[in-house]
Design an enzyme around this catalytic site. Sequence first.
Site, mmCIF file in Angstrom:
data_model
loop_
_atom_site.group_PDB
_atom_site.id
_atom_site.type_symbol
_atom_site.label_atom_id
_atom_site.label_comp_id
_atom_site.label_asym_id
_atom_site.label_seq_id
_atom_site.Cartn_x
_atom_site.Cartn_y
_atom_site.Cartn_z
ATOM 1 N N GLU A 42 0.866 -1.191 0.000
ATOM 2 C CA GLU A 42 0.000 0.000 0.000
ATOM 3 C C GLU A 42 0.895 1.231 0.000
ATOM 4 O OE1 GLU A 42 -2.821 0.143 3.291
ATOM 5 O OE2 GLU A 42 -2.736 2.329 3.348
ATOM 6 N N GLU B 222 -2.693 11.817 3.189
ATOM 7 C CA GLU B 222 -3.567 11.362 4.266
ATOM 8 C C GLU B 222 -3.497 12.359 5.412
ATOM 9 O OE1 GLU B 222 -2.563 7.457 5.710
ATOM 10 O OE2 GLU B 222 -4.536 7.151 6.558
#
Length: 354
Positions: A135, A140
């Site tokens: 990932e 974020e």
Amino acid sequence: MISSKLSVILGLMLPGAWATSYSQIMEYAGQSFFDGWDFYGSFDNLTNGDAIFVSADQAESLKLAYVNDAGNAIMKVDNISTVAFNQKRNTIRINTKDRYDVGSVWITDMLHVPFGCSVWPAWWSQAPKWPDGGEIDTFEGVNQVTMNQMALHTEPGCTQVSPVQSSPLVNSTDCSFEANSNQGCVVTNPTTQSYGEAFAQAGGGMFVTEFASTGISIWFFPRASIPNSLQGNASSVDTSTLGQPVANWPNGGCNINKFFQPQSLIFDITLCGDFAGNAATFSQTCSGSCYPDYVVGKGSTYDNAYFEVQYVRVYGANGKNTTISAAPASISRPSTASVAGIAAAAALLGVASW
Ligand SMILES: *[C@@H]1O[C@H](CO)[C@@H](O)[C@H](O)[C@H]1NC(C)=O
Ligand SMILES: *[C@@H]1O[C@H](CO)[C@@H](O)[C@H](O)[C@H]1NC(C)=O
Ligand SMILES: *[C@@H]1O[C@H](CO)[C@@H](O)[C@H](O)[C@H]1NC(C)=O
Ligand SMILES: *[C@@H]1O[C@H](CO)[C@@H](O)[C@H](O)[C@H]1NC(C)=O
Ligand SMILES: *[C@@H]1O[C@H](CO)[C@@H](O)[C@H](O)[C@H]1NC(C)=O
């Protein structure tokens, strides 16, 4: 002597040995922006958020995903409905149908990113089998933090070693999902223009992610600093001209070909859940309790909980087809936070967790 010099020269000349040049292979933009994506169509059963990731039909009818008058893609949290206690709030999670292999670069140009108490947005990627295929989190943030954080999540054995990056803010270097409660190997961007209100006030900016066998790198350019070579519709990108990345995970500490498989690109916004709703994290930038004080009730707290995206462009290493056209069968991201058990049980009962 001669032969070792020769092999150095040959090594430098081998195609691919230092490939930093990529050609545009895909563009998600304008009226067709949403065509190449799948909408999740379920409540957040991945990170225990108090959110329902609506289907494509619901996203259209509720106007949670659409192309605005400026031609930009909007993805937003429902800020109109009043949510009753024990209900979840509607929002968006989309992933690209195509996946992109090692030897790809993806660029997004955004004007606005979601922020506010209880809000947890991300622009990231993963392989269908998680954590096997890795990932990559390019963007974020949670609640009212002021800086973007970037991370990798992998199987055990991938670490950040000797990065060549501009950010001094390294939170953790072990990328394993088993380390540090699956925090990942996190680098924080030192500029506040990389997140929240300051991002929007700077006119947004551009995130560039290079997924190469030599390492994974992320660049961030606020609007005023976007290189000339990436302005307009750049048909190619040469990452060696972009300067030092803000975050870099070289192949030396993490065998990219071993820990990463073709990635599906994802935008999502969830609410509370394992990260934003974690009590210690939440209280760092917000007061009260995540679910009852924000998700429940009127939606006006979500007026800023939206992405406005000018485009996503994907580039492939010259001479290599890095597109995997087959749609992934399923995408899952098991949660590892300590609240997971309680939240999962609550989710099974269809009630909200906090
Ligand atoms: C989440 O829900 C979807 C839709 O019901 C389902 O296909 C998927 O298997 C679920 N994933 C997990 C991790 O429970
Ligand atoms: C990472 O480090 C930055 C800078 O020290 C800090 O502001 C941020 O809260 C940290 N993030 C996490 C997830 O610990
Ligand atoms: C940008 O360039 C690519 C080819 O490099 C092309 O496919 C695409 O349509 C162009 N987009 C716009 C908005 O001109
Ligand atoms: C909801 O948010 C949008 C921006 O995302 C804003 O234009 C609108 O005024 C907000 N409130 C309502 C009730 O729609
Ligand atoms: C790349 O390979 C995929 C198969 O995964 C194929 O569908 C696609 O047409 C190929 N693209 C190019 C430009 O050859």
